[in-house]
Scaffold this motif. Structure first.
Motif, mmCIF file in Angstrom:
data_model
loop_
_atom_site.group_PDB
_atom_site.id
_atom_site.type_symbol
_atom_site.label_atom_id
_atom_site.label_comp_id
_atom_site.label_asym_id
_atom_site.label_seq_id
_atom_site.Cartn_x
_atom_site.Cartn_y
_atom_site.Cartn_z
ATOM 1 N N LEU A 109 0.834 -1.199 0.000
ATOM 2 C CA LEU A 109 0.000 0.000 0.000
ATOM 3 C C LEU A 109 0.870 1.252 0.000
ATOM 4 N N ARG A 110 1.829 1.283 0.902
ATOM 5 C CA ARG A 110 2.693 2.464 0.994
ATOM 6 C C ARG A 110 3.492 2.663 -0.295
ATOM 7 N N ARG A 111 4.063 1.600 -0.835
ATOM 8 C CA ARG A 111 4.884 1.734 -2.040
ATOM 9 C C ARG A 111 4.060 2.278 -3.192
ATOM 10 N N TRP A 112 2.827 1.778 -3.348
ATOM 11 C CA TRP A 112 1.961 2.271 -4.420
ATOM 12 C C TRP A 112 1.706 3.760 -4.243
ATOM 13 N N ALA A 113 1.432 4.174 -3.026
ATOM 14 C CA ALA A 113 1.125 5.584 -2.759
ATOM 15 C C ALA A 113 2.337 6.477 -2.980
ATOM 16 N N VAL A 114 3.491 6.051 -2.519
ATOM 17 C CA VAL A 114 4.706 6.849 -2.689
ATOM 18 C C VAL A 114 5.063 6.975 -4.175
ATOM 19 N N ASP A 115 4.837 5.892 -4.931
ATOM 20 C CA ASP A 115 5.139 5.914 -6.358
ATOM 21 C C ASP A 115 4.131 6.735 -7.166
ATOM 22 N N ASP A 116 2.911 6.873 -6.656
ATOM 23 C CA ASP A 116 1.860 7.564 -7.411
ATOM 24 C C ASP A 116 1.018 8.430 -6.474
ATOM 25 N N PRO A 117 1.629 9.485 -5.909
ATOM 26 C CA PRO A 117 0.918 10.282 -4.895
ATOM 27 C C PRO A 117 -0.334 10.972 -5.410
ATOM 28 N N SER A 118 -0.373 11.319 -6.692
ATOM 29 C CA SER A 118 -1.560 12.007 -7.204
ATOM 30 C C SER A 118 -2.770 11.086 -7.201
ATOM 31 N N ARG A 119 -2.570 9.816 -7.490
ATOM 32 C CA ARG A 119 -3.708 8.896 -7.455
ATOM 33 C C ARG A 119 -4.068 8.528 -6.019
ATOM 34 N N TRP A 120 -3.071 8.487 -5.129
ATOM 35 C CA TRP A 120 -3.397 8.290 -3.713
ATOM 36 C C TRP A 120 -4.251 9.456 -3.226
ATOM 37 N N ALA A 121 -3.909 10.650 -3.645
ATOM 38 C CA ALA A 121 -4.693 11.826 -3.255
ATOM 39 C C ALA A 121 -6.115 11.735 -3.803
ATOM 40 N N LEU A 122 -6.267 11.195 -5.009
ATOM 41 C CA LEU A 122 -7.607 11.015 -5.561
ATOM 42 C C LEU A 122 -8.436 10.088 -4.679
ATOM 43 N N LEU A 123 -7.799 9.031 -4.168
ATOM 44 C CA LEU A 123 -8.522 8.043 -3.357
ATOM 45 C C LEU A 123 -8.734 8.509 -1.925
ATOM 46 N N TYR A 124 -7.711 9.116 -1.312
ATOM 47 C CA TYR A 124 -7.757 9.368 0.124
ATOM 48 C C TYR A 124 -7.454 10.813 0.516
ATOM 49 N N GLY A 125 -7.420 11.693 -0.464
ATOM 50 C CA GLY A 125 -7.208 13.101 -0.168
ATOM 51 C C GLY A 125 -8.522 13.836 0.033
ATOM 52 N N SER A 126 -8.480 15.134 -0.121
ATOM 53 C CA SER A 126 -9.676 15.951 0.085
ATOM 54 C C SER A 126 -10.727 15.639 -0.978
ATOM 55 N N GLY B 181 -3.682 6.753 7.524
ATOM 56 C CA GLY B 181 -3.183 7.985 8.119
ATOM 57 C C GLY B 181 -1.693 8.149 7.953
ATOM 58 N N ALA B 182 -0.940 7.076 8.210
ATOM 59 C CA ALA B 182 0.519 7.158 8.120
ATOM 60 C C ALA B 182 0.963 7.423 6.683
ATOM 61 N N ILE B 183 0.361 6.722 5.741
ATOM 62 C CA ILE B 183 0.728 6.938 4.338
ATOM 63 C C ILE B 183 0.386 8.370 3.911
ATOM 64 N N SER B 184 -0.780 8.823 4.282
ATOM 65 C CA SER B 184 -1.199 10.169 3.877
ATOM 66 C C SER B 184 -0.305 11.238 4.486
ATOM 67 N N LEU B 185 0.056 11.078 5.742
ATOM 68 C CA LEU B 185 0.966 12.042 6.363
ATOM 69 C C LEU B 185 2.278 12.128 5.596
ATOM 70 N N GLU B 186 2.777 10.972 5.158
ATOM 71 C CA GLU B 186 4.029 10.966 4.407
ATOM 72 C C GLU B 186 3.843 11.540 2.999
ATOM 73 N N VAL B 187 2.852 11.019 2.275
ATOM 74 C CA VAL B 187 2.663 11.408 0.881
ATOM 75 C C VAL B 187 2.327 12.889 0.747
ATOM 76 N N PHE B 188 1.546 13.406 1.687
ATOM 77 C CA PHE B 188 1.135 14.814 1.610
ATOM 78 C C PHE B 188 2.117 15.749 2.310
ATOM 79 N N GLY B 189 3.270 15.208 2.743
ATOM 80 C CA GLY B 189 4.325 16.036 3.302
ATOM 81 C C GLY B 189 4.028 16.629 4.657
ATOM 82 N N GLN B 190 3.155 15.983 5.429
ATOM 83 C CA GLN B 190 2.739 16.560 6.705
ATOM 84 C C GLN B 190 3.773 16.406 7.811
#
Length: 229
Positions: free
Chosen positions: A98-115, A194-203
């Motif tokens: 899950l984390r690797r997919w999100a780190v490799d493709d943050p824009s699509r992670w944001a589509l799924l779990y962002g605002s 939560g952990a992936i989003s904090l990392e991917v979104f630079g929090q």
């Protein structure tokens, strides 16, 4: 017959190209900035040509959501298929995928779990099934651990006010897990997202953690403390 086949192939190719450009525009403009007119410009066609394949921006967002959910679930499924046999280790492999997919493709992670995208509501009839595949896999792995006697729920609180909610989860996922194990499942899910989003979104900030993968593993380890290795 050949003509119909060619038309179907051409349509599939055009839809695939629209989705590809949609993914590119996600990276450059974000989900809220998606525009079929802009995609038509990139394709070198008039807007009406694109609307024949994808009727609206919302339809494009839905296509991209389903595609992203499916790609993410496929990555987790592949990690489980190639992973170890012990349930806890399989859960770790799934969360790392899950984390690797999100780190490799943050824009699509944001589509799924962002605002949420303003003005857009995902249609549940086409998004719930692909959107819950990963959760279903995690619940199944916790179920394996529970049946093997590897889950200690002795210190897990089970508030009565959550009973109906967990009954709904059991019905939705065809599960017989007790409330205490489902609390662990929701804890793992909340921790991972939560952990992936904090990392991917630079929090965390750009210079806080030199090894975010190690931090993530430690967070998952904490969430899985009730599951024996």
């Amino acid at each position: 017959m050949a003509s119909r086949t060619t038309r179907a192939e051409n349509r599939a190719a055009m839809e695939a190209e629209i989705r590809r450009l949609g993914r590119e525009h996600l990276r450059t403009h974000g989900a809220a900035g998606l525009s079929l007119r802009a995609i038509a410009r990139d394709l070198g066609v008039v807007s009406s040509a694109v609307y024949r394949y994808v009727p609206s921006r919302d339809e494009l967002l839905t296509l991209l959501l389903v595609e992203a959910y499916s790609d993410l679930a496929d990555a987790v499924e592949a990690a489980l298929a190639a992973g170890p046999d012990r349930p806890r280790q399989r859960l770790v492999a799934a969360t790392r995928a899950l984390r690797r997919w999100a780190v490799d493709d943050p824009s699509r992670w944001a589509l799924l779990y962002g605002s949420p995208v303003p003005g857009y509501a995902a249609p549940p009839d086409v998004t719930i099934e692909p959107g819950t595949r990963v959760v279903a896999m995690l619940i199944a792995e916790l179920g394996r651990a529970h049946r093997a006697g590897l889950v200690d729920t002795s210190t897990v609180p089970t508030p009565a006010s959550l009973t109906d909610g967990f009954a709904a989860i059991r019905a939705a996922f065809d599960s017989d897990l007790p409330d205490a194990v489902l609390i662990l499942a929701t804890t793992l899910w909340a921790t991972v997202i939560g952990a992936i989003s904090l990392e991917v979104f630079g929090q965390y900030g750009p210079d806080t953690f030199a090894d975010p993968a190690a931090l993530f593993d430690a967070q998952v380890d904490r969430a899985l403390q009730a599951v024996a290795d």
